[in-house]
Write an enzyme that holds these catalytic residues in place. Structure first.
Site, PDB file in Angstrom:
ATOM      1  N   CYS A 155       0.845  -1.205   0.000  1.00 52.57           N
ATOM      2  CA  CYS A 155       0.000   0.000   0.000  1.00 52.57           C
ATOM      3  C   CYS A 155       0.882   1.257   0.000  1.00 52.57           C
ATOM      4  O   CYS A 155       1.696   1.452   0.898  1.00 52.57           O
ATOM      5  CB  CYS A 155      -0.928   0.018   1.207  1.00 52.57           C
ATOM      6  SG  CYS A 155      -1.986   1.495   1.196  1.00 52.57           S
ATOM      7  N   GLY A 207      -8.756  -6.013  -9.415  1.00 50.86           N
ATOM      8  CA  GLY A 207      -9.183  -4.945  -8.509  1.00 50.86           C
ATOM      9  C   GLY A 207     -10.185  -4.025  -9.177  1.00 50.86           C
ATOM     10  O   GLY A 207     -11.395  -4.283  -9.181  1.00 50.86           O
TER      11      GLY A 207
HETATM   12  C1  LIG Z   1      -9.671   1.868  -3.961  1.00 57.18           C
HETATM   13  C2  LIG Z   1      -8.533   0.891  -3.822  1.00 57.18           C
HETATM   14  C3  LIG Z   1      -8.234   0.356  -2.595  1.00 57.18           C
HETATM   15  C4  LIG Z   1      -7.183  -0.570  -2.462  1.00 57.18           C
HETATM   16  N1  LIG Z   1      -6.939  -1.122  -1.240  1.00 57.18           N
HETATM   17  C5  LIG Z   1      -6.001  -2.105  -1.120  1.00 57.18           C
HETATM   18  C6  LIG Z   1      -5.829  -2.805   0.084  1.00 57.18           C
HETATM   19  O1  LIG Z   1      -6.539  -2.594   1.083  1.00 57.18           O
HETATM   20  N2  LIG Z   1      -4.839  -3.743   0.134  1.00 57.18           N
HETATM   21  C7  LIG Z   1      -4.039  -4.025  -0.956  1.00 57.18           C
HETATM   22  O2  LIG Z   1      -3.162  -4.890  -0.867  1.00 57.18           O
HETATM   23  N3  LIG Z   1      -4.218  -3.395  -2.112  1.00 57.18           N
HETATM   24  C8  LIG Z   1      -5.178  -2.459  -2.229  1.00 57.18           C
HETATM   25  N4  LIG Z   1      -5.392  -1.871  -3.437  1.00 57.18           N
HETATM   26  C9  LIG Z   1      -4.607  -2.316  -4.606  1.00 57.18           C
HETATM   27  C10 LIG Z   1      -5.338  -3.439  -5.362  1.00 57.18           C
HETATM   28  O3  LIG Z   1      -5.471  -4.596  -4.559  1.00 57.18           O
HETATM   29  C11 LIG Z   1      -4.592  -3.803  -6.654  1.00 57.18           C
HETATM   30  O4  LIG Z   1      -3.304  -4.239  -6.291  1.00 57.18           O
HETATM   31  C12 LIG Z   1      -4.465  -2.633  -7.617  1.00 57.18           C
HETATM   32  O5  LIG Z   1      -5.689  -1.937  -7.733  1.00 57.18           O
HETATM   33  C13 LIG Z   1      -4.012  -3.107  -9.006  1.00 57.18           C
HETATM   34  O6  LIG Z   1      -4.921  -4.018  -9.533  1.00 57.18           O
HETATM   35  P1  LIG Z   1      -6.032  -3.592 -10.630  1.00 57.18           P
HETATM   36  O7  LIG Z   1      -5.291  -2.973 -11.797  1.00 57.18           O
HETATM   37  O8  LIG Z   1      -6.720  -4.867 -11.006  1.00 57.18           O
HETATM   38  O9  LIG Z   1      -6.931  -2.587  -9.999  1.00 57.18           O
HETATM   39  C14 LIG Z   1      -6.411  -0.936  -3.584  1.00 57.18           C
HETATM   40  C15 LIG Z   1      -6.726  -0.392  -4.829  1.00 57.18           C
HETATM   41  C16 LIG Z   1      -7.769   0.502  -4.968  1.00 57.18           C
HETATM   42  C17 LIG Z   1      -8.088   1.062  -6.339  1.00 57.18           C
END
Ligand SMILES: Cc1cc2nc3c(=O)[nH]c(=O)nc-3n(C[C@H](O)[C@H](O)[C@H](O)COP(=O)(O)O)c2cc1C
Length: 329
Positions: free
Chosen positions: A101, A225
């Site tokens: 994060c 995500g």
């Molecule tokens: C609104 C939001 C909240 C997120 N919260 C977390 C979290 O609590 N823990 C975590 O490991 N990653 C968190 N992420 C990252 C996502 O798990 C993921 O790694 C990231 O969005 C990339 O994947 P994607 O392109 O499929 O969205 C968050 C991402 C977003 C957009």
């Protein structure tokens, strides 16, 4: 662990403020094969913080959940991991440690992605947590912390040596936040560096991108995500595409709005102060529908379930009218 990741699992990525038990329920119904809770502070758990405890609520159809914890104190994290294992019993599939994060309020305290800059502490945390529980411990992290300084392959090796049973890699640097595109080559490099399962993550938005991530990296599972926001159907779409190569038709505006109504209904039933959260989901559900910007403003004034329902029904009716007039002309 390998047996649970060997069938190209489709995982709903943890998203703070988004992936509560209601959203997870809808994603599981649509084919998500594993879900993660939002990140949970180990420290806040140790204080018995009520809001944090609420993050541990499970969906009725959730038989296997990964609880993601964050923090920087090995003993606190180990102790809370043990508590989670005891409390959730068979339902808890793994404890995941958040080391990715990038948010200032997390990393400025030495939590989340800041641990990629402190490998010794990261090692101590993973070792303490994996020694404290009998369920698998996994670690989610990024390509590296600083821009253009890729450390994920060595970091994955460190995690494996410390006792992690799998790692998940989001192919962006922490300093990128969500800018630019995710690098999938780093996921392939991590896969080569370790013998534990690797979950690939970043920019999967449909069946073809999911297949490309599997093909280009040989990762064991993928995590989705933002592609699931307002779009729980993505899991079914990807599953079908991986199995048959077929791109199934997207939900109709009516189907989307019916899902949105159900989402609002479930949130009202289960979450105390659900308005801010529902407004966010509502915006995602109407994205791409005709008149979306008008509905977005209306959601800001919505204060009851009935308000949301009315706007969603109007959105479906209007989209159908626009569709009919296009077909007639
Ligand atoms: C609104 C939001 C909240 C997120 N919260 C977390 C979290 O609590 N823990 C975590 O490991 N990653 C968190 N992420 C990252 C996502 O798990 C993921 O790694 C990231 O969005 C990339 O994947 P994607 O392109 O499929 O969205 C968050 C991402 C977003 C957009």
């Amino acid at each position: 662990m390998a047996s649970l990741f060997d069938a190209k699992k489709l995982i709903l990525a943890p998203q703070a403020g988004v992936t509560d038990h209601v959203f997870r329920q809808l994603c599981i119904e649509q084919g998500a094969q594993l879900t993660y809770t939002e990140m949970v502070s180990a420290k806040a758990l140790s204080y018995g913080n009520a809001k944090t405890q609420g993050l541990l609520s499970l969906a009725p159809n959730e038989t296997s959940v990964v609880v993601q914890i964050f923090g920087h104190e090995p003993q606190t994290m180990a102790q809370e991991a043990q508590m989670l294992e005891e409390r959730l019993g068979d339902t808890i599939f793994a404890i995941d440690i958040n080391m990715g994060c990038p948010a200032k309020k997390i990393s400025s305290k030495g939590d989340g992605a800041a641990l990629m800059k402190d490998p010794d502490l990261a090692f101590a945390i993973i070792k303490a947590v994996s020694s404290a529980v009998s369920i698998p411990v996994t670690v989610k992290f990024r390509r590296g912390f600083e821009l253009d300084h890729e450390t994920a392959p060595e970091f994955a090796q460190l995690a494996e040596q410390a006792g992690a049973s799998a790692v998940a890699v989001h192919g962006r640097y922490a300093q990128q936040f969500y800018r630019g595109s995710a690098c999938w080559d780093v996921i392939a490099r991590v896969k080569e560096a370790v013998s534990i399962p690797v979950v690939g993550n970043g920019d999967v938005v449909d069946g073809p991108s999911a297949k490309a991530l599997f093909d280009q990296t040989s990762c064991d599972a993928i995590m989705i995500g933002r592609g699931a926001q307002g779009n729980p159907w993505i899991f079914r779409e990807i599953q079908t595409y991986l199995a048959t190569g077929e791109i199934i038709s997207r939900p109709t505006p009516r189907e989307k709005m019916d899902m949105a109504i159900r989402h609002a209904y479930l949130l009202r039933e289960h979450e105390g102060n659900y308005l801010a959260r529902m407004r966010k989901h509502a915006m995602w559900y109407v994205a791409g529908l005709p008149g979306a910007s008008v509905y977005r403003r209306a959601f800001n004034d919505a204060v009851t379930f009935e308000d949301f329902k009315q706007i969603f029904n109007e959105a479906a009716n209007y989209a159908e009218k626009v569709q009919e007039s296009i077909q007639e002309s």
